[in-house]
Design an enzyme around this catalytic site. Sequence first.
Site, PDB file in Angstrom:
ATOM      1  N   GLY A  33       0.804  -1.208   0.000  1.00 20.26           N
ATOM      2  CA  GLY A  33       0.000   0.000   0.000  1.00 20.26           C
ATOM      3  C   GLY A  33       0.839   1.262   0.000  1.00 20.26           C
ATOM      4  N   SER A  60       6.166 -12.237  -4.195  1.00 18.06           N
ATOM      5  CA  SER A  60       5.128 -12.282  -5.224  1.00 18.06           C
ATOM      6  C   SER A  60       5.346 -11.130  -6.183  1.00 18.06           C
ATOM      7  CB  SER A  60       3.759 -12.163  -4.581  1.00 18.06           C
ATOM      8  OG  SER A  60       3.687 -10.957  -3.872  1.00 18.06           O
ATOM      9  N   ASP A  66      -8.205  -6.276  -1.671  1.00 16.47           N
ATOM     10  CA  ASP A  66      -7.197  -7.031  -0.924  1.00 16.47           C
ATOM     11  C   ASP A  66      -7.639  -6.908   0.539  1.00 16.47           C
ATOM     12  OD1 ASP A  66      -4.944  -8.355  -0.186  1.00 16.47           O
ATOM     13  OD2 ASP A  66      -3.519  -6.841  -0.848  1.00 16.47           O
ATOM     14  N   ALA A  68       3.414  -7.935  -8.179  1.00 14.04           N
ATOM     15  CA  ALA A  68       2.451  -6.956  -7.682  1.00 14.04           C
ATOM     16  C   ALA A  68       1.036  -7.521  -7.687  1.00 14.04           C
ATOM     17  CB  ALA A  68       2.498  -5.710  -8.562  1.00 14.04           C
TER      18      ALA A  68
END
Lengths: 500, 500
Positions: free
Chosen positions: A178, A204, A266, A206
């Site tokens: 974020g 991971s 998310d 994005a």
Amino acid sequence: MSQAQTLHAINMGIDTHEEPVVYMRRDCDVCRAEGFTANARVQVSAGRHHIIATLNIVAGDLLPESSAGLSSSAWHYLQLHDGDPLAITHAPVVRSLRYLRKKIHGHELCAEEIAAIIGDIGRRLYSDVEVASFLTACAGDRLSIDEVIELTRAMVAVGTRLSWPDYPFVYDKHCVGGLPGNRTTPIVIAIASAAGLVIPKTSSRAITSPAGTADTMEVLTEVDLPLESMQRVVHETGACLVWGGRINLSPTDDLLIRIEKALDIDSDGQLVASVLSKKIAAGSTHILIDIPVGPTAKVRDRAHAERLSTMFATVATALGVKVHCVLTDGSQTIGYGIGPVEEARDVLAVLNNDPAAPADLAERACLLASHLLSMASGRDEAKSLSEARNILQSGRAWQQFERICLAQGGLKSLPEATHTTTLKARATGTLQGTDNRRLAQLAKLAGAPNSPVSGLRLAVKLGADVESGQALARLFAATGGELDYALNYYRRNRDMFEIG
Amino acid sequence: MSQAQTLHAINMGIDTHEEPVVYMRRDCDVCRAEGFTANARVQVSAGRHHIIATLNIVAGDLLPESSAGLSSSAWHYLQLHDGDPLAITHAPVVRSLRYLRKKIHGHELCAEEIAAIIGDIGRRLYSDVEVASFLTACAGDRLSIDEVIELTRAMVAVGTRLSWPDYPFVYDKHCVGGLPGNRTTPIVIAIASAAGLVIPKTSSRAITSPAGTADTMEVLTEVDLPLESMQRVVHETGACLVWGGRINLSPTDDLLIRIEKALDIDSDGQLVASVLSKKIAAGSTHILIDIPVGPTAKVRDRAHAERLSTMFATVATALGVKVHCVLTDGSQTIGYGIGPVEEARDVLAVLNNDPAAPADLAERACLLASHLLSMASGRDEAKSLSEARNILQSGRAWQQFERICLAQGGLKSLPEATHTTTLKARATGTLQGTDNRRLAQLAKLAGAPNSPVSGLRLAVKLGADVESGQALARLFAATGGELDYALNYYRRNRDMFEIG
């Protein structure tokens, strides 16, 4: 089930991204016998491989008789060769969809129900629309803590689970994100492993940000390593910085992330399950979680950060690992770069103790590394912080980073963007605030992370005095279309830089 | 926005159902200039028409250079001719998606936010995944009553709104469904309009059931009437029985229903907004709602039925129409047929006072018609019930039904299924219960409603004594594949008929 008639496979050469699509002639015997209609979900079988695909019906001239066409992803999943025989039938009724509907209607699911859903998603039995519905039904605060625990356990159970028999303690760190440009991980891993911690980092790509750690590391070295190479790198250096997707850790998570990305959501429960399932499957025993808190960060206030910390701790305890959460300042971007290449420049500058390196990034990385060192040693954080700073400033972090990159396949030089422009201030005053969400959106519209050179390089930080016409940032893109598209967004959202 | 380059349109002849897809060569200038990747959402413009489509990227040989292919639905929405010039750009940022995310996170939306979402869905700016997320975020009890009111109002505002200046009162009826075979509507409309009520009925196709009223009426007469023809039928007969989709009443509802169908969900708030938006857009002033209540009906208990009735009444009052809800027995199927053709046989038998006609269907239709007559006259329901029965038994309802069908284009004769088998009892005893949901699923697996002859004809009703080997039902399908598929499901779910 009826005896499926045989059709012969043809690679249509149509890239539908991950969604497998099968193309059949309207007049084909199988279509008529099975009563297929467009967009039906069908099971396609070739030898030992089976997938569920979406059916598109084509006019006669696109396909010869007695053949069926496959999208690139379907072709890949079924491991086909031209002309291979296929059996195509109605998709079986997916039993776990009844549990999905139970969740949609607001009921709590038990361990078996969650395991069934995650297993079926992992077997690619769910359509994108069904995955979107599952994610939404679990979003907000709609997962109980028991559901998050079971979701995490179910996600670990699908896919590879690493073990590190040579190491009693295996460390890891994760930032909930974020905060664009907050690329501390490569620096933290270099410092912690230089101090002797075993920290095999799988990252991971994005989810909703302009770059994930894997996207940034990919512009610096190879990250797409098979399991054996990754294990070798860890045994050689005590660490690695690789893309987790290749290792097949919690593969369901990757399928969920693709739709989370499309929806740009998310949620807390999914976030905790996603992070911890990946870490536990990677064999970690001690996990540091960085939670940046700020008005436009993913976590906007302290109360939310504390709820999230409690959820992380509770789920970790239930699954037998240790978690330590650190709440950090998320009021503005860290470093100057946003996007894979621009963030990599910042990482290199910090590791090389470049005088122009972003001090905030160096300081944040040392802070996080110090928490890892304290988790390992039990010493107080002030001592650990000075140890971390010393490792960075002495060049030992850079030597360790080089060792890791060399073990992974070598250090790459960074590419330059071909399309670039300067974003200028229209007023004179002090930079009072930046809107992280819209800065991230701007970098994504410019093409990040799919195009690694795309993104932003900020010229000013919060509190700086700026004059009208002064550069606020450089905007980079790989194509003129993307640059124009991002600029068009910027012109309607100039107040992402708040000058007062 | 960049100057879009021109590509020439080619009809790919690929039926992707309603989802518009555009096919572009990986090496085409527009793809490269815009930085498009597979599954991107792009805007396709041709003259005055614009759509948002999903991009599929194709290998060179499927498309000539400087061309772009369109799926059948995209070709249709853009009203294209071969070679028409197209401009293809990144899809604009859909602003209402921020309200969708607000709802996903559990926050209440205001009128303007809901109107923005419904407007954008109506303009087809949402992908299927986004619509699925919106429906899930609104499912269960996640819509406040104010949100349901605003959702209804927003859905009425998109599309056609009929007015009937010649008639002060315009009646309508609706069954919330969940009870297979409950095909009272054609009979109720015939009785009510024979009694002089103006009742222009627009029906939907099935959402999650084996047949909607429009599917059943379509096997009896034309239902796909343009607005002017529908208005002429109402002026001639006081009624009509047409498919609402053609009239473009609340078209957003149709887009939502397609995804509800894929997810097999139908929540209270969406249900009320869907039903009332269609009725209000159709110009109705008085609406009767039939709510069947039973353990395997859509509404399972009285408490839920009462919550739903209150929601209907509150939303109707806010929007200035009158609603009367009737709770009816939903413990078993009504009539013998399930599926368009088999339900039409029951309707014809009742209207013709055939001695073999299902008495339960006749009685239910008279009960519902009596509530409409009481709404109109203010008389007590006993009097209205005997009036309704008299209209049916005297043949006046049949004459009126014939008039309506003739005005709509004539009465058709019913087709026969080519594939059929008998489902037999495996035990001797009394039929204690039937599982409506699984009976509906069985009929759907046999091909209903897409294939109108597919479905079931029940041979026994609740309470009947059956012997082992005795027929419980006939199963019908248009293809052998579908018959096998349904039978396979039946064999694993024989307890949908509970014999004890």
